[in-house]
Each structure stands twice: as structure tokens, then as C-alpha cells.
Design a protein around this motif. Structure first.
Motif, mmCIF file in Angstrom:
data_model
loop_
_atom_site.group_PDB
_atom_site.id
_atom_site.type_symbol
_atom_site.label_atom_id
_atom_site.label_comp_id
_atom_site.label_asym_id
_atom_site.label_seq_id
_atom_site.Cartn_x
_atom_site.Cartn_y
_atom_site.Cartn_z
ATOM 1 N N ASN A 192 0.837 -1.186 0.000
ATOM 2 C CA ASN A 192 0.000 0.000 0.000
ATOM 3 C C ASN A 192 0.877 1.242 0.000
ATOM 4 N N THR A 193 0.460 2.231 -0.748
ATOM 5 C CA THR A 193 1.103 3.532 -0.610
ATOM 6 C C THR A 193 0.598 4.178 0.669
ATOM 7 N N SER A 194 1.347 5.137 1.172
ATOM 8 C CA SER A 194 1.101 5.655 2.514
ATOM 9 C C SER A 194 -0.292 6.266 2.675
ATOM 10 N N GLU A 195 -0.819 6.906 1.629
ATOM 11 C CA GLU A 195 -2.118 7.567 1.780
ATOM 12 C C GLU A 195 -3.268 6.566 1.902
ATOM 13 N N SER A 196 -2.988 5.295 1.599
ATOM 14 C CA SER A 196 -4.029 4.270 1.670
ATOM 15 C C SER A 196 -3.812 3.302 2.821
ATOM 16 N N ASP A 197 -2.961 3.670 3.771
ATOM 17 C CA ASP A 197 -2.595 2.704 4.813
ATOM 18 C C ASP A 197 -3.036 3.113 6.205
ATOM 19 N N GLY A 198 -4.057 3.927 6.312
ATOM 20 C CA GLY A 198 -4.648 4.188 7.612
ATOM 21 C C GLY A 198 -3.876 5.150 8.483
ATOM 22 N N ASN A 199 -3.506 6.317 7.950
ATOM 23 C CA ASN A 199 -2.875 7.323 8.788
ATOM 24 C C ASN A 199 -3.850 7.788 9.865
ATOM 25 N N THR A 200 -3.303 8.185 11.006
ATOM 26 C CA THR A 200 -4.165 8.542 12.129
ATOM 27 C C THR A 200 -5.068 9.730 11.818
ATOM 28 N N ASP A 201 -4.660 10.584 10.894
ATOM 29 C CA ASP A 201 -5.481 11.754 10.567
ATOM 30 C C ASP A 201 -6.456 11.472 9.429
#
Length: 218
Positions: A192-201
Motif C-alpha cells: 500500500n502507498t502511505s495515503e491508503s494505509d490508515g494514517n491517524t489523521d
């Protein structure tokens, strides 16, 4: 009478001697009953009501484990036209706040899924009452068929997928218990790229009560 030959005495190193001494000390502190059976616990006595000092006695191995690879849990892809609003590289009207998809042009999605986060009553054990949990309903399943744990995705390396996640939890004014009815989804065991991996925000609020800048779906 048999005689004792000191040469036959087992040779123990210092570590073994200390371990043996500790075991002997522990045995001296325990009575016969404690040595023969597990001590009482506050978690139901290990399934033995006679030894339960608190909680609820729950015998083990009486409920079948969910078969996560069965038809009841596996989620099937849907047609792109079934997603409303249609997804894109950038967040569209009706989507929650997120960063642009980094690989939209080079690895556009080939399969599409839709799931709904909803509240559900679940029995964790046959002898326990129902508990309120947050689970997942697969797109296309009738209302009330919420899975906890959530659905299983059958994915193939090199075949990008897109999952539309809707927050259908009770609004804050109806929420009971701790926390707030807003979620973020972190994925495991895939690329997964970072924007699709459940960032806390990158959470999906239920309504604008929590964050006027965010919308309903994920």
C-alpha cells in the motif's frame, strides 16, 4: 541394604542447582491441592465453575471458530459504476479527507470493493450475553448482516484494488461507550502507498458533528 556411591551423584552446574532450588522452594510453599489442580482465577476458573471466584465461568472449545476463507466471509468485487461517488486520484465531493493516490496513473485499480462499517451485536461465547461491536457489512449484503471479524479479500499481486469504506456507525449523539464513532483503516500483508494505509489523521467521521471539513465515506 544398598550402599550409596557418591560417584553416581548427578553433576549439576550452578544454573541447574539454582533452578532445582527454586523448584523445591515453590513446591514447599504449595499444598497438595494446589499442586494437583490450577489455582482459582478471576477469569471464570478456566472453565470450571467450582473454581471460579469472579466473572462468568466460560468452558473452552464449545464454539466453532469463524471460517474466514468461507463464502460467508469472502468479499467479491463489484462494478466501478456501483461506486457513488466515482473514485479518482483526488478526493471527490462526498469522500473523507485524504491525500491523492500516488500510483493512480501507473497502477490504476482493476478491482473495486465496497464495505460499510456498522454496529452489530455479537456473542463472543455461547454462555455470554451479546456484546456491542463495530463490524463490517459487505457491499450487496442485506442490512444487519455485519461481519466481526471483517471480510476476507482474495487479492493477487500486481492487480491493484480499490476499497470504498463507508462509516455507518451511530452518530455521536447516539454513541454509547468509550471513544468516538470515527475510524481509520490500516491494512496488513499487502503493498500500500502511505495515503491508503490508515494514517491517524485519515479518519472517517460519522457526521459533520465531529469535523465539519470531513464527509461521510472513506
Amino acid at each position: 541394604m544398598a550402599s550409596f556411591d557418591p560417584s553416581n551423584r548427578p553433576k549439576l552446574n550452578r544454573r541447574q542447582s539454582l533452578q532445582l532450588g527454586a523448584a523445591a522452594t515453590a513446591a514447599g510453599l504449595l499444598g497438595a491441592e494446589e499442586m494437583a489442580a490450577p489455582a482459582q482465577t478471576k477469569d471464570g476458573g478456566g472453565g470450571d465453575p467450582a473454581r471460579a471466584t469472579g466473572g462468568f465461568p466460560t468452558p473452552p472449545f464449545v464454539d466453532k471458530m469463524p471460517q474466514l476463507n468461507s463464502e460467508a466471509f469472502v468479499i467479491k468485487p463489484i462494478a466501478l459504476a456501483q461506486l457513488n461517488p466515482l473514485p479518482g486520484k483526488y478526493a471527490v465531493a462526498g469522500e473523507a479527507r485524504r491525500d491523492p493516490h500516488q500510483a493512480w496513473e501507473t497502477h490504476p485499480p482493476q478491482l473495486y470493493y465496497e464495505i460499510f462499517q456498522e454496529e452489530v451485536q455479537v456473542k463472543m461465547h455461547r454462555d455470554l450475553p451479546y456484546s456491542t461491536m463495530w463490524g463490517f457489512r459487505r457491499g450487496g449484503d442485506p442490512a444487519g448482516t455485519v461481519l466481526a471479524p471483517g471480510p476476507t479479500f482474495h487479492a493477487t499481486a500486481g492487480v491493484p484494488v480499490l476499497v470504498r469504506i463507508w462509516n455507518k456507525l451511530p452518530p455521536p449523539s447516539q454513541h454509547q461507550g468509550y471513544g468516538m464513532p470515527e475510524t481509520t483503516t490500516h491494512l496488513h500483508d499487502n503493498h500500500n502507498t502511505s495515503e491508503s494505509d490508515g494514517n491517524t489523521d485519515d479518519y472517517y467521521p460519522k457526521t459533520h458533528e465531529l469535523d465539519p471539513a470531513n464527509n461521510d465515506p472513506g
